[in-house]
Design an enzyme around this catalytic site. Sequence first.
Site: not given
Length: 399
Positions: A8, A89, A178, A239, A385
Amino acid sequence: MKKIMAVNCGSSSLKFKLFEMPEEQVICSGIVERIGHDDGIFQLKYKDKKDKVIVPVKDHGVAVKIVLDALLKEHIIESYDEIKATGHRVVQGGPYFSKSELFNEDTYNKIESLIPLAPLHNAAHLTGYRAFKEVLPTTPHIAVFDTAFHQTMEEEDYAYAIPKEYTEKYLIRRYGAHGTSHKYLSEVGINKYLDGKKDSKIIVCHLGSGASITAVKDGKCVATSMGLTPCGGIMMNSRTGDIDPSVYYQVLKMSGKTNEEVFQEFNKASGLYGVSGVSNDSRDVDAAALKGEHDSILAMNLWGRRVADFIGQYFVRLGGCDLLIFSAGIGENAPEYRELVFTRISEALGIKIDEELNKKTFGGKEAVLSLEDSKIKVVVIPTDEEVMIARDAYEIGCK
Ligand code: ADP
């Protein structure tokens, strides 16, 4: 048995996990941070050892060399070519990728063309890929997209009510994020908690610093809360989540700040952080709320309300729900945040929670939190993940 690397790459960091496949055993993991600095940080976790060194890391190429040379030094590998595939990723796959793909020129060009939709992420993934490709030129590289799982959404679930021209010309639509986590969690949910049920209805809550909720029908995503970018959907640590576009317009006009400044504030200084004024870590906000600070209490209540709103919306979208899954940093570790959601959905949805078990579930534990007579089964499942990236890299690169 084959060694597969899951990677990643961010703009200044490189996280990795090396797997033994198909056993799905983690051999080691680590991170290089502060890429581009003389005091870069490299950490390697192997067996019971956790090493941390400060080293100059000029660029991503140097970071990759540091990682692979450490694997050699620790005799985790004896040569680079022991790594049989590398999965990368990729945050934004746009409308082009509904599954993982071999990282070839065409894949590269499409990811590059999507940089305007995810400037920080996609550019960094390509830099990371180039760095790995140079050191591992003959190993297959595979791109695994955060958006791929959401490509099964129908038009009425992903289109925005904006002039058609923008949708077509600039590819403006809901892509979500995601996806790798939502796919993993819904698969575990179906296989482990619904006995492989064919017509399943699952709501997945990936509640981390970045957070999104997905409605999954028969294993396929039908709706997801994040939008064109990860700023959309539920309120997050920093956010805004979904807001009236006029809020943006008005703040821009009245503050005199630049477009870029306001956009950064809506991404990095809003959410729990913006409302509480305390921190972008949910634990700090909780601590302040426990001391009775009004703004932190409001921030947490707002967060709970927005999550509950989406769960309600997706209950309708799915025509019911068999399984509600909580995961990621907050979903796995913060009983007090889960409780904010339960208190707002339980009456309407007939959910009954084992409150004591909820309090005891954190730190990577998996648990069924609902009681026998709950209308919906509620579970906490730690997400993974990286194993999904390794699975796809192994499938596409080694078979
Ligand atoms: P991301 O991948 O988006 O950075 P994570 O899923 O790793 O997010 O979640 C990180 C967030 O989860 C932290 O910012 C914090 O708010 C919350 N969190 C992490 N660990 C804990 C914990 N032990 N207890 C409560 N909250 C936690």
